[in-house]
Design a protein around this motif. Structure first.
Motif, mmCIF file in Angstrom:
data_model
loop_
_atom_site.group_PDB
_atom_site.id
_atom_site.type_symbol
_atom_site.label_atom_id
_atom_site.label_comp_id
_atom_site.label_asym_id
_atom_site.label_seq_id
_atom_site.Cartn_x
_atom_site.Cartn_y
_atom_site.Cartn_z
ATOM 1 N N CYS A 9 41.516 37.913 11.194
ATOM 2 C CA CYS A 9 41.725 36.650 10.498
ATOM 3 C C CYS A 9 41.994 36.932 9.038
ATOM 4 O O CYS A 9 42.094 38.046 8.617
ATOM 5 C CB CYS A 9 40.522 35.743 10.662
ATOM 6 N N GLU A 47 37.317 33.361 18.748
ATOM 7 C CA GLU A 47 38.319 32.353 19.093
ATOM 8 C C GLU A 47 39.037 31.832 17.861
ATOM 9 O O GLU A 47 40.230 31.557 17.889
ATOM 10 C CB GLU A 47 37.691 31.193 19.888
ATOM 11 N N ARG A 48 38.287 31.700 16.743
ATOM 12 C CA ARG A 48 38.953 31.234 15.535
ATOM 13 C C ARG A 48 39.916 32.286 15.039
ATOM 14 O O ARG A 48 40.981 32.004 14.539
ATOM 15 C CB ARG A 48 37.918 30.969 14.435
ATOM 16 N N LEU A 51 43.130 31.962 16.874
ATOM 17 C CA LEU A 51 43.971 30.845 16.440
ATOM 18 C C LEU A 51 44.640 31.166 15.130
ATOM 19 O O LEU A 51 45.810 30.888 14.915
ATOM 20 C CB LEU A 51 43.130 29.574 16.302
ATOM 21 N N TYR A 52 43.894 31.780 14.254
ATOM 22 C CA TYR A 52 44.470 32.126 12.971
ATOM 23 C C TYR A 52 45.429 33.305 13.096
ATOM 24 O O TYR A 52 46.578 33.253 12.647
ATOM 25 C CB TYR A 52 43.365 32.466 11.954
ATOM 26 N N TYR A 56 48.800 29.913 15.598
ATOM 27 C CA TYR A 56 49.123 28.820 16.505
ATOM 28 C C TYR A 56 49.274 27.519 15.729
ATOM 29 O O TYR A 56 48.420 27.185 14.904
ATOM 30 C CB TYR A 56 48.001 28.640 17.528
ATOM 31 N N ILE A 150 36.897 25.373 21.293
ATOM 32 C CA ILE A 150 37.889 26.332 20.800
ATOM 33 C C ILE A 150 38.286 27.309 21.908
ATOM 34 O O ILE A 150 39.458 27.647 22.060
ATOM 35 C CB ILE A 150 37.390 27.040 19.533
ATOM 36 N N LEU A 153 40.762 25.526 23.963
ATOM 37 C CA LEU A 153 42.062 25.451 23.309
ATOM 38 C C LEU A 153 42.804 26.780 23.452
ATOM 39 O O LEU A 153 44.006 26.837 23.754
ATOM 40 C CB LEU A 153 41.834 25.110 21.828
ATOM 41 N N ILE A 154 42.052 27.854 23.277
ATOM 42 C CA ILE A 154 42.702 29.168 23.375
ATOM 43 C C ILE A 154 43.167 29.458 24.799
ATOM 44 O O ILE A 154 44.268 29.972 25.018
ATOM 45 C CB ILE A 154 41.767 30.274 22.855
ATOM 46 N N LEU A 157 46.274 27.714 25.261
ATOM 47 C CA LEU A 157 47.398 28.373 24.598
ATOM 48 C C LEU A 157 47.774 29.674 25.297
ATOM 49 O O LEU A 157 48.946 29.974 25.509
ATOM 50 C CB LEU A 157 47.039 28.677 23.144
#
Ligand SMILES: CC(C)=CCC[C@@H](C)[C@H]1CC[C@@]2(C)[C@@H]3CC[C@H]4C(C)(C)[C@@H](O)CC[C@@]45C[C@@]35CC[C@]12C
Length: 657
Positions: A9, A47-48, A51-52, A56, A150, A153-154, A157
């Motif tokens: 990240c 997970e964050r 996303l970073y 995404y 999260i 969401l992942i 995705l």
């Protein structure tokens, strides 16, 4: 792993920074030590990072555009996101970012434009692997609501909206979501089922439900629930994925969730043993084998920390001082590792102590060792005013209750003068906090301000906890009653005035001459969040009659008569006489005089003494010299005001009779 997660990240992406507007900020973290509490509470999660790291973005549609308008006062496009990292409403800053945190993220911001794509790719792979494993190990419930969303969401995705993984996630959204009066809500955990069942079963047993046919079904079901909820297998991958092994333990919520908690395991173990011991009908159909109880004990013995204390979900890992400097959450303190707690330790001590009697042959020496060290740990936590700070309830009352239960289970009580200085101080603390209306009330602010903040009025739950603590340690007399309803335990306190007594059948009785009259209807239950134990108290009246008492409590006449035909109170630590006869009159007594023998009490009462309920002494004849009577405890005659609280013994019994 630390480096990988940090590289995965960075600091400047707008999505990450946006999350910082939420109580859980979006920065990546410093560790992947699954599944400590801070993973649930705060942010350092793979997970964050994904996303970073993968940048995404959801395509801008009209909904997103309108949400932006709704959420941000300024024009979204003009917001300087990096500048927002330290821009947090004052009211939300409980733990400001440390210098180390700011420095590390400053460096990562600088690194971000030049980052190595190869390194990032491999780091993201590791993160995704952890997410998948988290999903498997928690049956797609995930550790808590934040990671749940999260992760989901992942998986959407990564695996696609029609993928099995995503659909499995969707199935488990309802574990968290519920419809409240104010609309859709999401709870902070997927329940507290095992905790609740254990406490409810223990309360019912205390209340004598074990011998009442109408409660058999409920108790049987409680036992079966404990049976099916115990973890029977640890994943072979738990070490690889930084998880506490969980075989033999009980989670706070459900077996599907899978994350065991030390004190939930202890309470469930205690409940299982008590159910077996007190309910003759338990074990005929469903039985938790001895081997499985041993596994629970093994797990508890294994979870002890070097300081003798117990954490909640896992043993203390990592250097807490350093990691705490990297706490990104702002709204929480002390969350980066799973610390040790008085409450968790006390629950474990109570369960293990009970287990030693239940099965005196299994790992006895090790258990005693843990018991001894555990009590030592609890002693260390005592504050100068005698209290213990709690972490999972409000706050000093809660912690002190648990501490007293620990001392009590290790054999300390006032009855035989085995109460240590620590116990006396803890009792003095509680007694000193008793309010004029007879109850206890501690505000939630105690937790954040870390000092006792008294509420304006006394509160039901705090009053129950304080009484439970006092009763645990001060049980001194048992008198079998002539009507067979039960027994009476009478306690006196260190403070000089307030005596807390517990009476089988639903009530505890106290008399400090100024207290109001409370009746405990003691259902042990779980509060609206499903977390905390409650005993219900109802203020009835300052002056009362048998009829009112019966009306208020549902007690039958003989019992109500017994209760109010109390009591000759021979002052502090001393002697209680029970008298039967019509209720009325006043109770005169002389207050305790430090260092001097107690004065005889001369009750102005009518009625005959019961042949069955006899006078009983309870230990100390001399008032200890350090006892200072509270100011209201004056030499005088008082109307007999009584606190009737939810007794530790048989709270609900009076209700059934
Ligand atoms: C921050 C947000 C939005 C959600 C996360 C909340 C959860 C981490 C916590 C919600 C319930 C907690 C506090 C849970 C409650 C019971 C206690 C306990 C009484 C069993 C205690 O003795 C041990 C810790 C608890 C399990 C708790 C841990 C944290 C929660 C799950």
């Amino acid at each position: 792993m630390v480096v990988i997660s940090q590289l995965a990240c960075g600091g400047t992406n707008f999505m990450i920074n946006r999350w910082q507007h939420w109580p859980v900020s979006g920065n990546c973290g410093a560790t992947l030590s699954f599944p400590s509490l801070f993973h649930i509470l705060c942010t350092p999660r793979p997970e964050r990072n994904i996303l970073y790291g993968k940048r995404y973005y959801a395509p801008e549609d009209s909904l997103i555009l309108s949400l932006r308008k709704e959420l941000f006062v300024e024009d979204f496009e003009t917001i300087d996101w990096p500048a927002q990292r330290e821009n947090i409403a004052k009211i939300d800053i409980y733990t400001p970012h440390s210098w180390l945190y700011s420095m590390v993220f400053g460096m990562l911001d600088t690194y971000e434009p030049f980052h190595s794509s190869w390194y990032r790719e491999s780091a993201l792979k590791v993160c995704l692997d952890h997410i998948k494993q988290d999903d498997i190990m928690t049956n797609f419930i995930s550790i808590g609501p934040i990671s749940k969303m999260i992760n989901m969401l992942i998986r959407w995705l990564e695996d696609g909206p029609d993928s099995k993984a995503f659909l499995q996630h969707v199935d488990r959204v309802y574990d968290y979501i519920w419809m409240g009066r104010d609309g859709v809500n999401m709870q902070g955990t997927n329940g507290t089922q095992i905790w609740d069942v254990s406490y409810a079963a223990m309360a019912m047993i205390e209340a004598g439900a074990g011998t009442k046919p109408e409660f058999q079904e409920a108790l049987r079901k409680a036992y079966s629930y404990l049976e099916v909820s115990q973890m029977v297998e640890s994943s072979p991958k738990c070490v690889q994925y930084y998880r506490q092994y969980n075989k033999g333990g009980w989670p706070l919520t459900t077996r599907d969730h899978g994350l065991i908690v030390s004190d939930t395991t202890a309470e469930a173990l205690k409940a299982a043993m008590l159910l077996e011991e007190n309910c003759p009908f338990i074990g005929s159909e469903v039985k938790i084998s001895r081997e499985r109880l041993h596994e629970a004990v093994d797990l508890l013995l294994d979870m002890v920390n070097p300081n003798g204390g117990y954490s909640s979900y896992e043993t203390l890992r990592g250097g807490e001082k350093l990691l705490e400097l990297l706490n990104p959450s702002e709204v929480f303190g002390d969350i980066m590792v799973d610390y040790t707690y008085t409450e968790c330790t006390s629950s474990v001590l109570q369960a293990l102590r009970h287990f030693v009697d239940y099965d005196p042959k299994y790992r006895t020496d090790e258990i005693w060792n843990v018991l001894k060290n555990g009590l030592g740990y609890i002693k260390q936590n005592q504050l100068p005013d005698g209290s213990f700070e709690g972490s999972w309830g409000v706050c000093f009352t809660y912690g002190t209750w648990f501490a007293l239960e620990a001392f009590a289970c290790m054999g300390q009580n006032y009855n035989d003068n085995t109460a240590s200085m620590q116990v006396k101080k803890a009792c003095s603390f509680l007694v000193s906090r008793q309010m004029e209306d007879g109850g206890w009330g501690e505000k939630f602010a105690s937790c954040s301000e870390r000092r006792y903040v008294q509420s304006e009025k006394s509160l039901v739950v705090n009053t129950a906890w304080a009484l439970l603590g006092l009763m645990a340690i001060m049980l001194s007399v048992m008198v079998v009653m002539d009507d067979g309803v039960g027994s009476v335990a009478v306690n006196s306190s260190v403070g000089g005035g307030c005596c807390v007594h517990s009476v089988d059948g639903g009530v505890a009785v106290g008399d400090d001459g100024v207290t109001d009259f409370y009746v405990g209807v003691t259902a042990i239950a779980v509060d609206s969040d499903g977390i905390l134990t409650k005993r219900f108290y109802r203020e009835v009246s300052k002056s009362y009659s048998i009829d009112r008492l019966m009306m208020a409590t549902g007690l039958r006449r003989a019992y109500a008569e017994f209760l109010i035909n109390l009591v000759q109170l021979d002052t502090l630590h001393s002697r209680i006489y029970f008298q039967s006869g019509p209720w009325g009159g006043t109770l005169s007594f002389t207050p305790p005089r430090p260092g001097r023998s107690q004065q005889k009490v001369s009750p102005t009462r009518t009625g005959k003494r019961s042949p069955i309920i006899t006078s009983v002494g309870c230990g100390m004849k001399k008032c200890p010299s350090d006892v200072v009577p509270p100011p209201h405890f004056l030499e005088a005659s008082y109307p007999l005001n009584v606190i009737l609280g939810g007794g530790g013994i048989g709270g609900m019994k009076g209700m059934y009779d």
